[in-house]
Design an enzyme around this catalytic site. Structure first.
Site, PDB file in Angstrom:
ATOM      1  CG  HIS A   1      67.575  92.113  26.083  1.00 38.09           C
ATOM      2  ND1 HIS A   1      68.764  92.558  26.589  1.00 38.09           N
ATOM      3  CD2 HIS A   1      67.737  92.025  24.737  1.00 38.09           C
ATOM      4  CE1 HIS A   1      69.626  92.701  25.600  1.00 38.09           C
ATOM      5  NE2 HIS A   1      69.028  92.382  24.469  1.00 38.09           N
TER       6      HIS A   1
ATOM      7  CD  GLU B   1      75.969  94.377  19.745  1.00 37.85           C
ATOM      8  OE1 GLU B   1      74.840  94.798  20.021  1.00 37.85           O
ATOM      9  OE2 GLU B   1      76.269  93.174  19.821  1.00 37.85           O
TER      10      GLU B   1
ATOM     11  CG  ASP C   1      74.430  96.288  23.478  1.00 47.61           C
ATOM     12  OD1 ASP C   1      74.211  96.626  24.657  1.00 47.61           O
ATOM     13  OD2 ASP C   1      74.130  95.169  23.031  1.00 47.61           O
TER      14      ASP C   1
ATOM     15  CB  CYS D   1      69.196  94.580  14.047  1.00 49.88           C
ATOM     16  SG  CYS D   1      70.766  94.257  14.835  1.00 49.88           S
TER      17      CYS D   1
HETATM   18  C1  PEP Z   1      71.614  96.074  19.898  1.00 52.65           C
HETATM   19  O1  PEP Z   1      72.458  96.095  20.785  1.00 52.65           O
HETATM   20  O2  PEP Z   1      71.250  97.093  19.282  1.00 52.65           O
HETATM   21  C2  PEP Z   1      70.962  94.807  19.530  1.00 52.65           C
HETATM   22  C3  PEP Z   1      70.134  94.728  18.518  1.00 52.65           C
HETATM   23  O3  PEP Z   1      71.237  93.713  20.295  1.00 52.65           O
HETATM   24  P1  PEP Z   1      70.529  93.451  21.724  1.00 52.65           P
HETATM   25  O4  PEP Z   1      69.425  94.453  21.902  1.00 52.65           O
HETATM   26  O5  PEP Z   1      70.009  92.066  21.710  1.00 52.65           O
HETATM   27  O6  PEP Z   1      71.653  93.656  22.683  1.00 52.65           O
HETATM   28 MG    MG Z   2      73.305  94.256  21.455  1.00 47.86          MG
END
Ligand code: PEP
Ligand code: MG
Length: 564
Positions: free
Chosen positions: A187, A429, A453, A500
């Site tokens: 993140h 995910e 994920d 995403c």
């Molecule tokens: C993902 O897991 O691909 C996602 C977009 O969520 P995050 O990166 O916030 O876990």
């Molecule tokens: Mg995620």
């Protein structure tokens, strides 16, 4: 020259600032009576040093009236006679150290403020925590490193930066950052892209190789870090930077054109945002909507939950600014590498497999209800949709739908203006839902594949752990087969699929994803022109060929060969 993983594009030149956030260890031992004066002196010296530091920061930030006012109020607290008296009395009466006494008084003040029903005062709790930390560090004679008050233009070099530390960076002066830990999907890296600052992570032991004030080139285009380079290298990289900037300028020209292939196949390109400030880049890069609003960042860098009004204001702002464009508001995804100190989340052996995302919201129902209500109250524009993260089963979806329905009913009884038919979707995910996708689709309005994920959970590889980062691979045949399965099943049921995760902004796989049938690519806005450019320069029929060929391959080597 050192390399790592380049996670946010750009090339910058500047001096190194090593960031070490030393943990404060408070000395809770009792002192002898003859040490009282020594402790009082420690407090006074630490306090005076803190006031001096704050006055210096105030002078640097003299253009920002708000920050100046906040700093003035910090100085006022420190100069307050009652504050001083309370700490000195505690040292004397309880025979405790200056740092322990200060910590106790700060905690006491926070407790008092928390009980007062006044939003303005509650906002000030963060300030008090901030001053408390600075003051105690000065009492203990520890170096104070504040990411929000960096004075000179620097490149931060650190073992690690947490997402909340990254959110605090003073962007006027932080040119970029380099860390030893992290991966493309951690993140902190996602934040770097949102803030549009160049970053290279996973650099092994770089903090042992770089000293403060070393001159650095951080080339996050070619994944190179140069320490005190010679003039030849400086000139060479300057040329590369110029070329890169020209490329960006050219890409800007297509920003308002559709993401359509030469043979007329159109997809959508949406944005991922972490903060309402990111809305600015939506227009700048020609985004068609928000595929992922990571609301957890609204809950970070503070010491109590955002209340319904604060949440409502953020969601409403985003909804209004986006006009008729769609906005997927994701329910808070806390846990894993994103912690909230005020929630007292217990330390877990495997945080990514533990109390994270929707699991946490479903257990702490008040938080979930408040967020759902805030989203619904801001929904009458009809462009907002709700998205649930980390779903593992049909039962969870049914439960969440039931809760959502109940909240909608209650708000209707109260005559609130809401979109009672608000669309509800989930993130795919976790392999358990990808494998039963046929039945899952029947329960939801839309789907978004979270490859960050999905990759970590399918391959059992922690997405932020540098020891296994070489095993983290979204191009694994198993992931590609899952993506294909999700898209095929969704299309059979006339539902479209978004992605995403960071995979959606990886230029190497744009044609592959297009050919598999992905309908919507959602990414950090600054990556949109690159992806759009690839789509516009190619034919869909060629993308399908690449996808068909790639999906037949079973080793990584063969897959890479197909897409290059
Ligand atoms: C993902 O897991 O691909 C996602 C977009 O969520 P995050 O990166 O916030 O876990
Ligand atoms: Mg995620």
């Amino acid at each position: 020259m050192i390399s790592g993983i380049s996670v946010s594009k750009g090339i910058v030149f500047g001096k190194a600032l090593l960031f070490k956030n030393k943990k404060i260890i408070i000395n809770k031992n009792h002192i002898f009576k003859n040490k009282i004066n020594k402790e009082i002196k420690k407090f006074i010296i630490g306090r005076n040093k803190t006031i001096k530091q704050l006055k210096n920061i105030k002078n640097i930030k003299n253009k920002n009236k708000n920050k100046k006012d906040i700093l003035d109020s910090h100085i006022m607290i420190l100069e307050d006679y009652e504050f001083e008296k309370e700490i000195i009395n505690l040292i004397k009466s309880k025979l405790i150290t200056a740092d322990y006494a200060t910590n106790k008084i700060i905690k006491k003040q926070i407790k008092i403020i928390k009980k007062i029903e006044n939003e303005y005062l509650k906002e000030r709790i963060n300030d008090i925590i901030d001053i408390g930390k600075r003051l105690i560090k000065n009492i203990l004679n520890l170096k104070v490193n504040s990411l929000s008050s960096i004075k000179n233009k620097v490149i931060i070099v650190s073992k690690e930066l947490t997402p909340s530390e990254t959110a605090q960076l003073n962007l006027k002066n932080v040119l970029g950052f380099i860390t030893e830990f992290g991966g493309i999907t951690s993140h902190t890296s996602i934040m770097a892209r949102a803030l549009e600052i160049p970053a290279i992570v996973n650099t092994y032991d770089i903090t042992n190789k770089i000293k403060n004030n070393d001159f650095l080139i951080l080339d996050a285009i070619n994944n190179n870090i140069y320490i005190n380079p010679n003039l030849n290298i400086i000139n060479l990289v300057k040329k590369k930077k110029k070329k890169y900037e020209e490329k960006i300028k050219n890409l800007q020209k297509i920003k308002n054109l559709p993401a359509i292939t030469i043979d007329g196949y159109k997809v959508s390109i949406f944005s991922n945002i972490c903060d309402i400030k990111d809305i600015k880049s939506i227009k700048k890069y020609g985004s068609e909507g928000i595929g992922l609003y990571r609301t957890e960042f609204l809950f970070m860098n503070r010491c109590f939950l955002p209340n319904i009004i604060e949440q409502y204001k953020s969601y409403k702002y985003v909804s209004k600014k986006m006009n008729n464009k769609l906005v997927n508001i994701r329910i808070m995804d806390i846990g894993g590498d994103k912690n909230l100190s005020y929630l007292n989340i217990p330390k877990e052996e495997n945080p990514f497999l533990g109390w994270r995302a929707i699991r946490l919201s479903m257990d702490l129902k008040k938080i979930l209800y408040t967020q759902l209500k805030a989203i619904l109250l801001s929904s009458n524009n009809k462009n907002i949709r709700i998205m649930f993260p980390m779903i593992t089963s049909i039962e969870e979806i049914k439960y969440l739908k039931y809760e959502l329905k109940n909240i909608i009913k209650k708000l209707i009884i109260k005559k609130k203006r809401i979109n009672k038919n608000i669309k509800m979707g989930i993130m795919i995910e976790i392999p358990s839902v990808a494998l039963i996708i046929k039945d899952i689709i029947k329960e939801v309005d839309f789907l978004s594949i979270g490859t960050n994920d999905l990759t970590q959970y399918t391959l059992a590889v922690d997405r932020g752990n540098k020891l296994v980062s070489h095993l983290y691979n979204s191009l694994s045949p198993s992931i590609l087969k899952l993506i294909k399965k999700i898209i095929n099943e969704a299309h059979k049921q006339n539902k479209y699929v978004s992605m995403c995760g960071e995979f959606a902004s990886d230029e190497k796989v744009t044609l592959l994803l297009l050919g598999i049938g992905l309908d919507e690519f959602s990414m950090n806005s600054s990556y949109i022109p690159y992806i759009k450019n690839i789509i516009r320069k190619n034919k869909f029929k060629d993308a399908v060929k690449i996808a068909n060929l790639t999906l037949k391959k079973i080793t990584n080597k063969e897959i890479i060969k197909c897409i290059t």
